[in-house]
Design an enzyme around this catalytic site. Structure first.
Site, PDB file in Angstrom:
ATOM      1  N   ARG A  27      -2.369  -0.547   4.606  1.00 18.45           N
ATOM      2  CA  ARG A  27      -3.366   0.503   4.331  1.00 18.45           C
ATOM      3  C   ARG A  27      -3.707   1.262   5.604  1.00 18.45           C
ATOM      4  NH1 ARG A  27      -8.386  -1.168   0.923  1.00 18.45           N
ATOM      5  NH2 ARG A  27      -8.716   0.975   1.544  1.00 18.45           N
ATOM      6  N   ARG A  51     -12.130   3.038  -0.968  1.00 21.45           N
ATOM      7  CA  ARG A  51     -13.537   3.425  -0.921  1.00 21.45           C
ATOM      8  C   ARG A  51     -13.733   4.788  -0.261  1.00 21.45           C
ATOM      9  NH1 ARG A  51     -16.823   0.293  -1.024  1.00 21.45           N
ATOM     10  NH2 ARG A  51     -18.173   1.448   0.371  1.00 21.45           N
ATOM     11  N   ARG A  73     -21.233  -2.622   1.093  1.00 17.99           N
ATOM     12  CA  ARG A  73     -20.913  -1.252   1.488  1.00 17.99           C
ATOM     13  C   ARG A  73     -21.459  -0.217   0.491  1.00 17.99           C
ATOM     14  NH1 ARG A  73     -14.932  -1.100   3.751  1.00 17.99           N
ATOM     15  NH2 ARG A  73     -15.706   0.787   4.761  1.00 17.99           N
ATOM     16  N   PRO A  74     -22.770  -0.215   0.291  1.00 15.72           N
ATOM     17  CA  PRO A  74     -23.367   0.772  -0.616  1.00 15.72           C
ATOM     18  C   PRO A  74     -23.236   2.193  -0.064  1.00 15.72           C
ATOM     19  CG  PRO A  74     -25.058  -0.443   0.568  1.00 15.72           C
ATOM     20  CD  PRO A  74     -23.760  -1.081   0.929  1.00 15.72           C
ATOM     21  N   VAL A  75     -23.488   3.169  -0.922  1.00 18.25           N
ATOM     22  CA  VAL A  75     -23.429   4.571  -0.490  1.00 18.25           C
ATOM     23  C   VAL A  75     -24.777   5.261  -0.726  1.00 18.25           C
ATOM     24  CG1 VAL A  75     -20.923   4.879  -0.708  1.00 18.25           C
ATOM     25  CG2 VAL A  75     -22.393   5.173  -2.725  1.00 18.25           C
ATOM     26  N   ASP A  76     -25.849   4.472  -0.678  1.00 21.90           N
ATOM     27  CA  ASP A  76     -27.180   5.026  -0.950  1.00 21.90           C
ATOM     28  C   ASP A  76     -27.569   6.145   0.019  1.00 21.90           C
ATOM     29  OD1 ASP A  76     -27.147   2.510   0.675  1.00 21.90           O
ATOM     30  OD2 ASP A  76     -29.148   3.220   1.183  1.00 21.90           O
ATOM     31  N   GLN A  77     -27.098   6.062   1.244  1.00 18.24           N
ATOM     32  CA  GLN A  77     -27.463   7.105   2.227  1.00 18.24           C
ATOM     33  C   GLN A  77     -26.754   8.426   1.937  1.00 18.24           C
ATOM     34  OE1 GLN A  77     -29.878   6.441   4.705  1.00 18.24           O
ATOM     35  NE2 GLN A  77     -30.066   4.669   3.344  1.00 18.24           N
ATOM     36  N   LYS A 110      -6.460   6.917  11.167  1.00 14.35           N
ATOM     37  CA  LYS A 110      -6.702   6.826   9.710  1.00 14.35           C
ATOM     38  C   LYS A 110      -8.109   7.344   9.401  1.00 14.35           C
ATOM     39  CE  LYS A 110      -8.065   2.761   7.861  1.00 14.35           C
ATOM     40  NZ  LYS A 110      -9.275   2.779   7.033  1.00 14.35           N
ATOM     41  N   ASN A 111      -9.101   6.906  10.181  1.00 11.16           N
ATOM     42  CA  ASN A 111     -10.493   7.209   9.844  1.00 11.16           C
ATOM     43  C   ASN A 111     -10.923   8.606  10.252  1.00 11.16           C
ATOM     44  OD1 ASN A 111     -10.582   4.771   8.655  1.00 11.16           O
ATOM     45  ND2 ASN A 111     -11.745   3.757  10.268  1.00 11.16           N
ATOM     46  N   CYS A 160     -16.375  -4.537  -1.548  1.00  5.16           N
ATOM     47  CA  CYS A 160     -15.147  -4.650  -0.771  1.00  5.16           C
ATOM     48  C   CYS A 160     -15.216  -6.011  -0.078  1.00  5.16           C
ATOM     49  CB  CYS A 160     -15.132  -3.461   0.183  1.00  5.16           C
ATOM     50  SG  CYS A 160     -14.476  -3.803   1.784  1.00  5.16           S
ATOM     51  N   ASP A 204     -14.231  -2.561  13.952  1.00  3.13           N
ATOM     52  CA  ASP A 204     -12.828  -2.573  13.512  1.00  3.13           C
ATOM     53  C   ASP A 204     -11.904  -3.238  14.532  1.00  3.13           C
ATOM     54  OD1 ASP A 204     -12.871   0.676  11.845  1.00  3.13           O
ATOM     55  OD2 ASP A 204     -13.682  -1.293  11.331  1.00  3.13           O
ATOM     56  N   ILE A 213     -22.354  -5.081  12.007  1.00  2.55           N
ATOM     57  CA  ILE A 213     -22.199  -3.954  11.081  1.00  2.55           C
ATOM     58  C   ILE A 213     -22.005  -4.407   9.639  1.00  2.55           C
ATOM     59  CG2 ILE A 213     -20.833  -1.888  10.521  1.00  2.55           C
ATOM     60  CD1 ILE A 213     -22.259  -1.571  13.183  1.00  2.55           C
TER      61      ILE A 213
HETATM   62  C1  EPZ Z   1     -16.301   3.511   8.253  1.00  6.57           C
HETATM   63  O1  EPZ Z   1     -16.681   2.852   7.056  1.00  6.57           O
HETATM   64  C2  EPZ Z   1     -14.846   3.138   8.482  1.00  6.57           C
HETATM   65  N1  EPZ Z   1     -14.029   3.652   7.369  1.00  6.57           N
HETATM   66  C3  EPZ Z   1     -14.707   1.628   8.598  1.00  6.57           C
HETATM   67  O2  EPZ Z   1     -13.345   1.332   8.890  1.00  6.57           O
HETATM   68  C4  EPZ Z   1     -15.568   1.142   9.761  1.00  6.57           C
HETATM   69  O3  EPZ Z   1     -15.506  -0.253   9.840  1.00  6.57           O
HETATM   70  C5  EPZ Z   1     -17.020   1.587   9.534  1.00  6.57           C
HETATM   71  O4  EPZ Z   1     -17.079   3.021   9.363  1.00  6.57           O
HETATM   72  C6  EPZ Z   1     -17.926   1.221  10.693  1.00  6.57           C
HETATM   73  O5  EPZ Z   1     -17.452   1.821  11.877  1.00  6.57           O
HETATM   74  C7  EPZ Z   1     -13.722   4.969   7.356  1.00  6.57           C
HETATM   75  O6  EPZ Z   1     -14.118   5.732   8.229  1.00  6.57           O
HETATM   76  C8  EPZ Z   1     -12.866   5.436   6.220  1.00  6.57           C
HETATM   77  P1  EPZ Z   1     -20.618   2.797   7.490  1.00  6.57           P
HETATM   78  P2  EPZ Z   1     -18.092   3.258   6.362  1.00  6.57           P
HETATM   79  O7  EPZ Z   1     -21.107   3.686   6.398  1.00  6.57           O
HETATM   80  O8  EPZ Z   1     -18.398   4.685   6.639  1.00  6.57           O
HETATM   81  C9  EPZ Z   1     -24.198   0.278   5.627  1.00  6.57           C
HETATM   82  C10 EPZ Z   1     -11.326   0.205   8.708  1.00  6.57           C
HETATM   83  O9  EPZ Z   1     -11.013  -0.958   8.943  1.00  6.57           O
HETATM   84  N2  EPZ Z   1     -24.391   1.446   4.738  1.00  6.57           N
HETATM   85  O10 EPZ Z   1     -20.679   3.286   8.889  1.00  6.57           O
HETATM   86  O11 EPZ Z   1     -18.036   2.786   4.954  1.00  6.57           O
HETATM   87  C11 EPZ Z   1     -22.871  -0.416   5.390  1.00  6.57           C
HETATM   88  O12 EPZ Z   1     -22.989  -1.360   4.343  1.00  6.57           O
HETATM   89  C12 EPZ Z   1     -12.607   0.513   7.976  1.00  6.57           C
HETATM   90  O13 EPZ Z   1     -10.655   1.218   9.057  1.00  6.57           O
HETATM   91  C13 EPZ Z   1     -25.414   1.409   3.798  1.00  6.57           C
HETATM   92  O14 EPZ Z   1     -26.147   0.419   3.678  1.00  6.57           O
HETATM   93  O15 EPZ Z   1     -19.117   2.361   7.176  1.00  6.57           O
HETATM   94  C14 EPZ Z   1     -22.577  -1.056   6.718  1.00  6.57           C
HETATM   95  O16 EPZ Z   1     -23.282  -2.280   6.789  1.00  6.57           O
HETATM   96  C15 EPZ Z   1     -13.317  -0.746   7.560  1.00  6.57           C
HETATM   97  N3  EPZ Z   1     -25.604   2.489   2.992  1.00  6.57           N
HETATM   98  C16 EPZ Z   1     -23.176  -0.071   7.728  1.00  6.57           C
HETATM   99  O17 EPZ Z   1     -24.103   0.734   6.980  1.00  6.57           O
HETATM  100  C17 EPZ Z   1     -24.823   3.624   3.090  1.00  6.57           C
HETATM  101  O18 EPZ Z   1     -25.054   4.587   2.339  1.00  6.57           O
HETATM  102  C18 EPZ Z   1     -22.154   0.862   8.372  1.00  6.57           C
HETATM  103  O19 EPZ Z   1     -21.367   1.393   7.339  1.00  6.57           O
HETATM  104  C19 EPZ Z   1     -23.790   3.632   4.063  1.00  6.57           C
HETATM  105  C20 EPZ Z   1     -23.602   2.547   4.877  1.00  6.57           C
END
Ligand code: EPZ
Length: 424
Positions: A404, A96, A125-129, A22-23, A120, A312, A334
């Site tokens: 999902r 998301r 899960r912000p997207v600031d980065q 999926k990912n 969520c 996960d 995480i």
């Molecule tokens: C991906 O989510 C996966 N989803 C998630 O899988 C997975 O749990 C996660 O990576 C961690 O491996 C997809 O790939 C579609 P991150 P993502 O950005 O990219 C923080 C599932 O069950 N962060 O790596 O959203 C964030 O809050 C799902 O299949 C910021 O602060 O995760 C988290 O604490 C759930 N700012 C950490 O970083 C940002 O701009 C890692 O998040 C981005 C992230």
């Protein structure tokens, strides 16, 4: 709302085929926006999130064809004509990962309007980065009434190659910036890049489309922007989390299964922990034969970015620990709220306490069936495993969470001998 009803106590026997990841599929579907020629994809999993993403892409103007009727794993996407650069709130609020159209749209169309993903269940899960990186590449970005409005200035300009160091390792953040960089002018360096195999699979597709990327699989990706990308033909990598979920199932329920069409080389941390729990595994190039005759042993673990133990898989291995012959500690590093399955497991007779981002499980001999509620995707998988390991009947409500990210899980479990059925 659908629910799953099951009766625990029968061990698992037989073979299960693992679907595409999926990912990996979600960013890979978005990558087709980068070219005006068709992209052929194979081994795409038939999941709710994939169907949602296809709908979003069609709204943007992508044509989606299934060359072999009835085979939804093989599809052809063409983004020859982009009719809208907007991902509406209605689309993004259900998934998301829609944020993954931001980078490609900005790179291809020099403008994008994407709804900010809401919170969520498992965390803010912000997207600031994602935003910080795109701004560094020259995009001007405004957040207005819940939307990210991004454009290059002037719109005739492309994004510019630049060196970016994200504050933390972010999987979709790396993917968004990687896709944007393929069409930027100049060299982009992504430091602190995510090394998840799904990021590598996306990068492999982009290279097939004509992108110039080095460092694939490492935490430093170097991308030399090109003017245009072309079509390609790519098969999505096997889903390591689905494979790991079935390995945890046999570890908790007992029996002997062969997990096929998987990628054991992407499961090292999970294999190490399950071996510690007492799961016997014979490992081939694309299969794992797993046998469990005894009660699991407790394993302490902490989640971390790849190649360490994946977040996960945390809920699924916690379920194995819930019935282990001793105590164990589970630390989630995480996400800030990824223990919602704990209360539900305790309803099934588990004895798990939470202290901050650590859960302490006192293994119990047996779980007892009950009605429980799924709260998020991987929690729902852990409750299904627990219900099949428990004595008596269990019902898992709100399994739209499960749908999902798992393709017909109850059918695959039934083929393995489990007593489980879906109830409308
Ligand atoms: C991906 O989510 C996966 N989803 C998630 O899988 C997975 O749990 C996660 O990576 C961690 O491996 C997809 O790939 C579609 P991150 P993502 O950005 O990219 C923080 C599932 O069950 N962060 O790596 O959203 C964030 O809050 C799902 O299949 C910021 O602060 O995760 C988290 O604490 C759930 N700012 C950490 O970083 C940002 O701009 C890692 O998040 C981005 C992230």
């Amino acid at each position: 709302m659908d629910k799953l009803q099951m009766v625990g106590g029968t061990s698992l026997q037989g073979e299960v085929e693992i679907a595409g990841a999926k990912n990996a599929a979600l960013p890979i579907l978005c990558a087709c926006l980068l070219a005006d020629q068709p992209v052929v994809l194979r081994n795409v999993p038939d999941l709710q999130d994939v169907r949602t993403m296809l709908k979003l892409l069609q709204e943007i103007g992508v044509t989606v064809d299934f060359p072999n009727p009835g085979d939804r794993s093989h599809l052809v996407l063409s983004a020859a004509v982009i009719k809208s650069s907007e991902a509406t709130y209605e689309m993004v609020k259900t998934m998301r990962a829609s944020i993954l159209v931001l980078g490609p749209l900005l790179a291809r169309m020099h403008s994008a309007k994407v709804s900010l993903p809401g919170g969520c269940a498992i965390g803010a899960r912000p997207v600031d980065q994602h935003i910080k990186g795109l701004k560094a590449m020259g995009a001007s970005i405004k957040i207005k009434s819940g939307y990210i409005q991004a454009e290059t200035k002037p719109q005739s300009d492309r994004l510019k190659g630049v060196s970016i160091l994200t504050d933390m390792i972010t999987v979709t953040g790396t993917e968004n910036l990687l896709m944007a960089a393929t069409l930027a002018s100049g060299i982009t360096i992504l430091e602190n890049a995510a090394r998840e195999p799904e990021v590598g699979d996306l990068a492999e597709l982009l290279v097939k489309m004509g992108a110039k990327i080095s460092g694939i699989g490492s935490d430093r990706l170097v991308i030399e922007g090109v003017e245009k990308l072309h079509g390609a033909d790519h098969s999505v990598i096997a889903d390591r989390i689905e494979a790991g979920t079935f390995l945890c199932a046999v570890a908790a329920i007992g029996g002997e299964i062969t997990v096929k069409d998987c990628r054991p080389d992407t499961l090292d941390a999970v294999i190490v922990k399950l071996r510690e729990a007492g799961l016997k595994m014979e490992i081939g190039p694309d299969w794992i034969k797993a046998t469990m005759q005894d009660r699991p042993k407790p394993v302490n673990f902490r989640t971390s970015e790849y190649p360490a133990f994946p977040t996960d898989m945390q809920a699924q291995l916690m379920t194995v620990n819930a019935i282990a012959s001793g105590n164990s500690t589970i630390t989630e590093t995480i996400f800030e709220n990824r223990f919602m399955h704990v209360q539900e497991l305790n309803r099934l007779g588990a004895d798990i306490a939470i202290e901050g981002n650590t859960a302490i499980a006192q293994g119990v001999e047996k779980l007892a069936g009950a009605i429980v509620m799924a709260t998020d995707l991987r929690a729902s998988a852990s409750l299904v495993i627990a219900g099949l390991a428990a004595q008596g009947e269990t019902q898992v409500d709100r399994i739209y969470h499960l749908d999902r990210g798992y393709d017909r899980m109850e059918q695959k479990l039934t083929l393995l001998g489990a007593n489980i059925k879906r109830v409308k």
